[in-house]
Design a protein around this motif. Sequence first.
Motif, PDB file in Angstrom:
ATOM      1  N   VAL A  32     -10.073   0.389  -5.014  1.00  0.00           N
ATOM      2  CA  VAL A  32      -9.744   1.834  -5.299  1.00  0.00           C
ATOM      3  C   VAL A  32      -8.669   1.469  -6.515  1.00  0.00           C
ATOM      4  N   THR A  85      -0.094   8.045  -8.757  1.00  0.00           N
ATOM      5  CA  THR A  85      -0.462   9.105  -7.658  1.00  0.00           C
ATOM      6  C   THR A  85       0.461   8.825  -6.299  1.00  0.00           C
ATOM      7  N   ALA A 107      -6.452   4.149  -8.806  1.00  0.00           N
ATOM      8  CA  ALA A 107      -6.293   5.670  -8.880  1.00  0.00           C
ATOM      9  C   ALA A 107      -5.525   5.939 -10.196  1.00  0.00           C
ATOM     10  N   GLY A 108      -4.345   5.831 -10.425  1.00  0.00           N
ATOM     11  CA  GLY A 108      -3.458   5.974 -11.741  1.00  0.00           C
ATOM     12  C   GLY A 108      -3.572   4.601 -12.427  1.00  0.00           C
ATOM     13  N   GLY A 109      -3.632   3.596 -11.503  1.00  0.00           N
ATOM     14  CA  GLY A 109      -3.721   2.172 -12.195  1.00  0.00           C
ATOM     15  C   GLY A 109      -2.237   1.747 -12.528  1.00  0.00           C
ATOM     16  N   VAL A 110      -1.189   2.062 -12.117  1.00  0.00           N
ATOM     17  CA  VAL A 110       0.142   1.842 -12.577  1.00  0.00           C
ATOM     18  C   VAL A 110       0.394   0.739 -12.100  1.00  0.00           C
ATOM     19  N   ALA A 111       0.181   0.415 -10.891  1.00  0.00           N
ATOM     20  CA  ALA A 111       0.545  -0.872 -10.013  1.00  0.00           C
ATOM     21  C   ALA A 111      -0.693  -1.931 -10.331  1.00  0.00           C
ATOM     22  N   LEU A 112      -1.850  -1.452 -10.448  1.00  0.00           N
ATOM     23  CA  LEU A 112      -2.882  -2.339 -10.332  1.00  0.00           C
ATOM     24  C   LEU A 112      -2.991  -3.017 -11.987  1.00  0.00           C
ATOM     25  N   ASP A 128      10.179   5.040  -3.273  1.00  0.00           N
ATOM     26  CA  ASP A 128      10.792   6.263  -2.753  1.00  0.00           C
ATOM     27  C   ASP A 128      10.101   7.268  -1.829  1.00  0.00           C
ATOM     28  N   ALA A 171      10.704   6.492 -11.196  1.00  0.00           N
ATOM     29  CA  ALA A 171      10.431   6.119 -12.245  1.00  0.00           C
ATOM     30  C   ALA A 171      10.868   6.954 -13.693  1.00  0.00           C
ATOM     31  N   HIS A 228       2.275  12.041  -9.009  1.00  0.00           N
ATOM     32  CA  HIS A 228       3.935  12.373  -8.771  1.00  0.00           C
ATOM     33  C   HIS A 228       4.398  13.447  -9.507  1.00  0.00           C
ATOM     34  N   LEU A 261      -7.737   6.623   1.499  1.00  0.00           N
ATOM     35  CA  LEU A 261      -7.012   7.744   1.631  1.00  0.00           C
ATOM     36  C   LEU A 261      -7.253   8.938   0.928  1.00  0.00           C
ATOM     37  N   ARG A 270      18.927   7.432  -3.730  1.00  0.00           N
ATOM     38  CA  ARG A 270      18.478   6.202  -4.022  1.00  0.00           C
ATOM     39  C   ARG A 270      19.383   5.349  -4.890  1.00  0.00           C
ATOM     40  N   ASN A 303       0.737   4.898  -4.720  1.00  0.00           N
ATOM     41  CA  ASN A 303       2.360   4.637  -4.062  1.00  0.00           C
ATOM     42  C   ASN A 303       2.171   4.050  -2.504  1.00  0.00           C
TER      43      ASN A 303
HETATM   44  C1  LIG Z   1       8.026   0.528 -14.536  1.00  0.00           C
HETATM   45  C2  LIG Z   1       7.694   1.243 -13.131  1.00  0.00           C
HETATM   46  C3  LIG Z   1       8.862   1.753 -12.267  1.00  0.00           C
HETATM   47  C4  LIG Z   1       8.442   2.551 -11.161  1.00  0.00           C
HETATM   48  N1  LIG Z   1       9.442   3.167 -10.568  1.00  0.00           N
HETATM   49  C5  LIG Z   1       9.274   3.546  -9.152  1.00  0.00           C
HETATM   50  C6  LIG Z   1      10.157   4.073  -8.545  1.00  0.00           C
HETATM   51  O1  LIG Z   1      11.115   4.518  -8.816  1.00  0.00           O
HETATM   52  N2  LIG Z   1       9.725   4.746  -7.428  1.00  0.00           N
HETATM   53  C7  LIG Z   1       8.766   4.662  -6.741  1.00  0.00           C
HETATM   54  O2  LIG Z   1       8.735   5.028  -5.520  1.00  0.00           O
HETATM   55  N3  LIG Z   1       7.717   3.823  -7.552  1.00  0.00           N
HETATM   56  C8  LIG Z   1       7.900   3.599  -8.767  1.00  0.00           C
HETATM   57  N4  LIG Z   1       6.996   2.698  -9.152  1.00  0.00           N
HETATM   58  C9  LIG Z   1       5.752   2.457  -8.715  1.00  0.00           C
HETATM   59  C10 LIG Z   1       4.776   3.503  -8.776  1.00  0.00           C
HETATM   60  O3  LIG Z   1       5.149   4.968  -8.254  1.00  0.00           O
HETATM   61  C11 LIG Z   1       3.517   3.265  -8.027  1.00  0.00           C
HETATM   62  O4  LIG Z   1       3.226   1.937  -8.490  1.00  0.00           O
HETATM   63  C12 LIG Z   1       2.312   4.050  -8.347  1.00  0.00           C
HETATM   64  O5  LIG Z   1       2.544   5.352  -7.792  1.00  0.00           O
HETATM   65  C13 LIG Z   1       1.055   3.515  -7.997  1.00  0.00           C
HETATM   66  O6  LIG Z   1      -0.138   4.504  -8.269  1.00  0.00           O
HETATM   67  P1  LIG Z   1      -1.123   4.477  -8.744  1.00  0.00           P
HETATM   68  O7  LIG Z   1      -1.905   5.833  -8.955  1.00  0.00           O
HETATM   69  O8  LIG Z   1      -0.990   4.028 -10.206  1.00  0.00           O
HETATM   70  O9  LIG Z   1      -1.966   3.186  -8.014  1.00  0.00           O
HETATM   71  P2  LIG Z   1      -2.812   2.276  -8.241  1.00  0.00           P
HETATM   72  O10 LIG Z   1      -2.276   1.242  -9.271  1.00  0.00           O
HETATM   73  O11 LIG Z   1      -4.207   2.883  -9.043  1.00  0.00           O
HETATM   74  O12 LIG Z   1      -3.346   1.587  -6.987  1.00  0.00           O
HETATM   75  C14 LIG Z   1      -2.397   0.809  -6.189  1.00  0.00           C
HETATM   76  C15 LIG Z   1      -2.791   0.366  -4.730  1.00  0.00           C
HETATM   77  O13 LIG Z   1      -3.383   1.511  -3.989  1.00  0.00           O
HETATM   78  C16 LIG Z   1      -4.557   1.368  -3.881  1.00  0.00           C
HETATM   79  N5  LIG Z   1      -5.365   2.888  -3.751  1.00  0.00           N
HETATM   80  C17 LIG Z   1      -4.708   3.714  -4.715  1.00  0.00           C
HETATM   81  N6  LIG Z   1      -5.188   4.880  -4.239  1.00  0.00           N
HETATM   82  C18 LIG Z   1      -5.803   4.930  -2.895  1.00  0.00           C
HETATM   83  C19 LIG Z   1      -6.537   5.659  -2.081  1.00  0.00           C
HETATM   84  N7  LIG Z   1      -6.612   6.934  -2.151  1.00  0.00           N
HETATM   85  N8  LIG Z   1      -7.029   5.167  -1.151  1.00  0.00           N
HETATM   86  C20 LIG Z   1      -7.009   3.885  -0.902  1.00  0.00           C
HETATM   87  N9  LIG Z   1      -6.240   2.954  -1.567  1.00  0.00           N
HETATM   88  C21 LIG Z   1      -5.805   3.400  -2.549  1.00  0.00           C
HETATM   89  C22 LIG Z   1      -5.321   0.534  -5.050  1.00  0.00           C
HETATM   90  O14 LIG Z   1      -6.479   0.040  -4.526  1.00  0.00           O
HETATM   91  C23 LIG Z   1      -4.090  -0.328  -5.101  1.00  0.00           C
HETATM   92  O15 LIG Z   1      -4.355  -1.546  -4.109  1.00  0.00           O
HETATM   93  C24 LIG Z   1       7.125   2.380 -10.614  1.00  0.00           C
HETATM   94  C25 LIG Z   1       6.191   1.667 -11.302  1.00  0.00           C
HETATM   95  C26 LIG Z   1       6.576   1.056 -12.547  1.00  0.00           C
HETATM   96  C27 LIG Z   1       5.343   0.420 -13.012  1.00  0.00           C
END
Ligand SMILES: Cc1cc2nc3c(=O)[nH]c(=O)nc-3n(C[C@H](O)[C@H](O)[C@H](O)COP(=O)(O)OP(=O)(O)OC[C@H]3O[C@@H](n4cnc5c(N)ncnc54)[C@H](O)[C@@H]3O)c2cc1C
Length: 289
Positions: free
Chosen positions: A27, A109, A29-34, A122, A100, A76, A166, A184, A113
Amino acid sequence: MSFQHVPVATVADALAALKRHGEGGKVYAGGVALSILMKSRIFRPGVLIDIARVKELSFIEGTPDGGLRIGAATVHRAIETSPLVRERFPLLTEVFHNVATVRIRNQGTIGGNLCFAEPASDPPAALLVLEARMKARRADGTERVIPAGEFWTGYYECALGPDELLTEIAVDPLPPGFRTACTRFTTRSKEDKPCISISAAVAAEPDGRTCRQARIGLGGVEAIFRRLGAVEEGLRGKALTREAIDSVLAGALGDLDPLTDIRASDAYRRQVTPVFIRRTIEKALGRSS
Ligand SMILES: Cc1cc2nc3c(=O)[nH]c(=O)nc-3n(C[C@H](O)[C@H](O)[C@H](O)COP(=O)(O)OP(=O)(O)OC[C@H]3O[C@@H](n4cnc5c(N)ncnc54)[C@H](O)[C@@H]3O)c2cc1C
């Protein structure tokens, strides 16, 4: 790097894609982590099931009892700026404001997170304090509800199976009398991921000085987010003075198991965590939830 990008428009399509691609499907979602993991080649995807445009996963709804339902693909920033969230759960407004930078908050998303389960996050501490429920759907269409206290199972691990999506996070209103706050602490820059992230909900007796009940959620410090049950028990019936809170914390954090990482050593976290817990409790007492 070659991989298949599968954008889906509905939850049914997402589940069908999960079923079709099995362990090879991920999956997105936002791709921030992936995307960071992919760029650094730590993660090599087979199939990315892109849920960013699934409208039924992006919503914030009030429930008649004063609670909230939040779709898993809600970014978020939408939570941070929602007047409904601010009115019902100012703790969540503050927590999501702290994540962030605006750029990341517009992309990342809540579901991403929570599912990524990175210790330096957080939202989990706040959702533990609010006793949130995570709703997940399996590829076979069945649904289950996972209490926040059972959602995080290990270092970067959550309770979802590879065929689960989820779909939403639900919170009920806190019982009357609770006041909430979060704190924090970052060691590198203000926008960095947290070294320590604490949320608290505290209810005082009618005298305003004695703790009736406290809920403390801990993030950033250990491999797994958790409620601090021994601290919560210790505070019950105690005076909510600085000295009394410090005394409870001195006796009830013996099982703390802090991480050592780029943000701090375990020894440092062990030393400062009680200070931030006490400050979060004091902050909660200074404002209504
Ligand atoms: C520079 C930086 C600073 C940051 N600072 C903070 C901070 O201060 N505090 C904080 O809390 N976070 C922080 N983050 C983390 C950020 O909030 C999370 O990485 C982000 O929210 C992940 O969400 P995404 O939608 O991009 O997930 P994705 O990268 O798309 O997915 C992340 C993981 O979740 C899985 N996934 C996503 N959605 C679902 C779903 N609906 N069902 C099942 N699996 C799912 C994916 O398969 C993957 O394994 C930071 C990240 C960066 C890069």
